[in-house]
Scaffold this motif. Sequence first.
Motif, PDB file in Angstrom:
ATOM      1  N   TYR A 256      -2.827 -21.378   4.653  1.00  0.00           N
ATOM      2  CA  TYR A 256      -3.458 -22.565   4.071  1.00  0.00           C
ATOM      3  C   TYR A 256      -3.277 -23.820   4.924  1.00  0.00           C
ATOM      4  CZ  TYR A 256      -3.682 -19.497   0.015  1.00  0.00           C
ATOM      5  OH  TYR A 256      -3.919 -18.429  -0.813  1.00  0.00           O
ATOM      6  N   MET A 257      -2.366 -23.777   5.894  1.00  0.00           N
ATOM      7  CA  MET A 257      -2.165 -24.975   6.735  1.00  0.00           C
ATOM      8  C   MET A 257      -2.424 -24.700   8.212  1.00  0.00           C
ATOM      9  SD  MET A 257       1.991 -25.367   6.952  1.00  0.00           S
ATOM     10  CE  MET A 257       3.042 -23.955   7.302  1.00  0.00           C
ATOM     11  N   ALA A 258      -2.717 -23.444   8.546  1.00  0.00           N
ATOM     12  CA  ALA A 258      -2.806 -23.061   9.964  1.00  0.00           C
ATOM     13  C   ALA A 258      -3.891 -23.815  10.725  1.00  0.00           C
ATOM     14  CB  ALA A 258      -3.034 -21.555  10.082  1.00  0.00           C
ATOM     15  N   SER A 259      -4.913 -24.277  10.035  1.00  0.00           N
ATOM     16  CA  SER A 259      -6.025 -24.932  10.735  1.00  0.00           C
ATOM     17  C   SER A 259      -5.722 -26.378  11.127  1.00  0.00           C
ATOM     18  CB  SER A 259      -7.290 -24.905   9.868  1.00  0.00           C
ATOM     19  OG  SER A 259      -7.094 -25.707   8.712  1.00  0.00           O
ATOM     20  N   PHE A 260      -4.677 -26.977  10.519  1.00  0.00           N
ATOM     21  CA  PHE A 260      -4.494 -28.423  10.766  1.00  0.00           C
ATOM     22  C   PHE A 260      -3.050 -28.881  10.977  1.00  0.00           C
ATOM     23  CE2 PHE A 260      -3.955 -27.999   6.192  1.00  0.00           C
ATOM     24  CZ  PHE A 260      -2.908 -28.864   5.917  1.00  0.00           C
ATOM     25  N   VAL A 261      -2.055 -28.109  10.558  1.00  0.00           N
ATOM     26  CA  VAL A 261      -0.676 -28.622  10.635  1.00  0.00           C
ATOM     27  C   VAL A 261      -0.298 -28.928  12.087  1.00  0.00           C
ATOM     28  CG1 VAL A 261       0.459 -26.342  10.801  1.00  0.00           C
ATOM     29  CG2 VAL A 261       1.677 -28.272   9.762  1.00  0.00           C
ATOM     30  N   ASN A 262       0.397 -30.040  12.302  1.00  0.00           N
ATOM     31  CA  ASN A 262       0.768 -30.449  13.663  1.00  0.00           C
ATOM     32  C   ASN A 262       2.153 -29.963  14.074  1.00  0.00           C
ATOM     33  OD1 ASN A 262      -1.152 -32.844  12.618  1.00  0.00           O
ATOM     34  ND2 ASN A 262      -1.419 -32.511  14.807  1.00  0.00           N
ATOM     35  N   LEU A 263       3.076 -29.903  13.105  1.00  0.00           N
ATOM     36  CA  LEU A 263       4.427 -29.445  13.431  1.00  0.00           C
ATOM     37  C   LEU A 263       5.057 -28.834  12.180  1.00  0.00           C
ATOM     38  CD1 LEU A 263       6.720 -29.346  15.603  1.00  0.00           C
ATOM     39  CD2 LEU A 263       7.526 -31.527  14.698  1.00  0.00           C
ATOM     40  N   ILE A 264       5.655 -27.658  12.343  1.00  0.00           N
ATOM     41  CA  ILE A 264       6.378 -27.003  11.250  1.00  0.00           C
ATOM     42  C   ILE A 264       7.869 -27.127  11.556  1.00  0.00           C
ATOM     43  CG2 ILE A 264       6.824 -24.802  10.071  1.00  0.00           C
ATOM     44  CD1 ILE A 264       3.902 -24.014  10.749  1.00  0.00           C
ATOM     45  N   HIS A 265       8.590 -27.840  10.690  1.00  0.00           N
ATOM     46  CA  HIS A 265      10.012 -28.114  10.935  1.00  0.00           C
ATOM     47  C   HIS A 265      10.903 -26.934  10.538  1.00  0.00           C
ATOM     48  CE1 HIS A 265      10.038 -32.734  11.394  1.00  0.00           C
ATOM     49  NE2 HIS A 265       8.764 -32.380  11.349  1.00  0.00           N
ATOM     50  N   GLY A 266      10.499 -26.192   9.503  1.00  0.00           N
ATOM     51  CA  GLY A 266      11.425 -25.227   8.907  1.00  0.00           C
ATOM     52  C   GLY A 266      11.238 -23.793   9.350  1.00  0.00           C
ATOM     53  N   MET A 267      11.130 -23.572  10.652  1.00  0.00           N
ATOM     54  CA  MET A 267      10.937 -22.209  11.156  1.00  0.00           C
ATOM     55  C   MET A 267      12.315 -21.543  11.218  1.00  0.00           C
ATOM     56  SD  MET A 267      10.226 -19.519  12.765  1.00  0.00           S
ATOM     57  CE  MET A 267      11.474 -19.723  14.015  1.00  0.00           C
TER      58      MET A 267
END
Length: 218
Positions: A77-88
Amino acid sequence: MSIKQNLLDIKTQTPEHVTLVAVSKTKPNSDIMEAYDAGQRVFGENKIQEMADKFEALPKDISWHMIGHVQRNKVKYMASFVNLIHGMDSFKLLKEINKQAKKETRVIDCLLQIKIAEEDAKFGMAKVDAINMLQSDAFKELQNVRITGVMGMATFTDDQKQVTAEFNRLKTIFDELKTLHSNLEIISMGMSGDYELAINCGSNMIRVGSSIFGERNY
């Protein structure tokens, strides 16, 4: 105090090299626009659906950061726009982010969430697991994700010595991981209550919500 004034106060106290992520979770679009009109462009959310709704409704030059715990089944649901994922915080999650980024023909930037707090409730990878992952062949095969730094959350305590020790631990781990993976640039640590301390310990990205927007609306 207005949102604009709060932002100005924080930015005045924050060195130029530190990125301010305005934590807008639970806040209405009108509050985000007030911060946007004051020049803020980086916003952090902890629920993917809420972030996706805000992405649809708000200006497209906003940089959206996912700062909460990520469930693998929601990445799409966020793959098209998220810029940074902090909680990997696991290789399984990274593989899913890679898969969904590939569908969108994007490369998604991620931070390795490292467990630095004593609290059991906090998510994150152990240092040895992060090292093993970065050195693995399976990691090197992932073409649609980029690990650009680390994130950590200190224990929720008034003991400044403990928080300082945990922040210093993350900075040390960052330095160690950078020798294996030269792309690392970001140390995301520090929130409304402790961001000045975090910056002194080497943070260059802070996540600030209540000091900008006031208390959360739950």
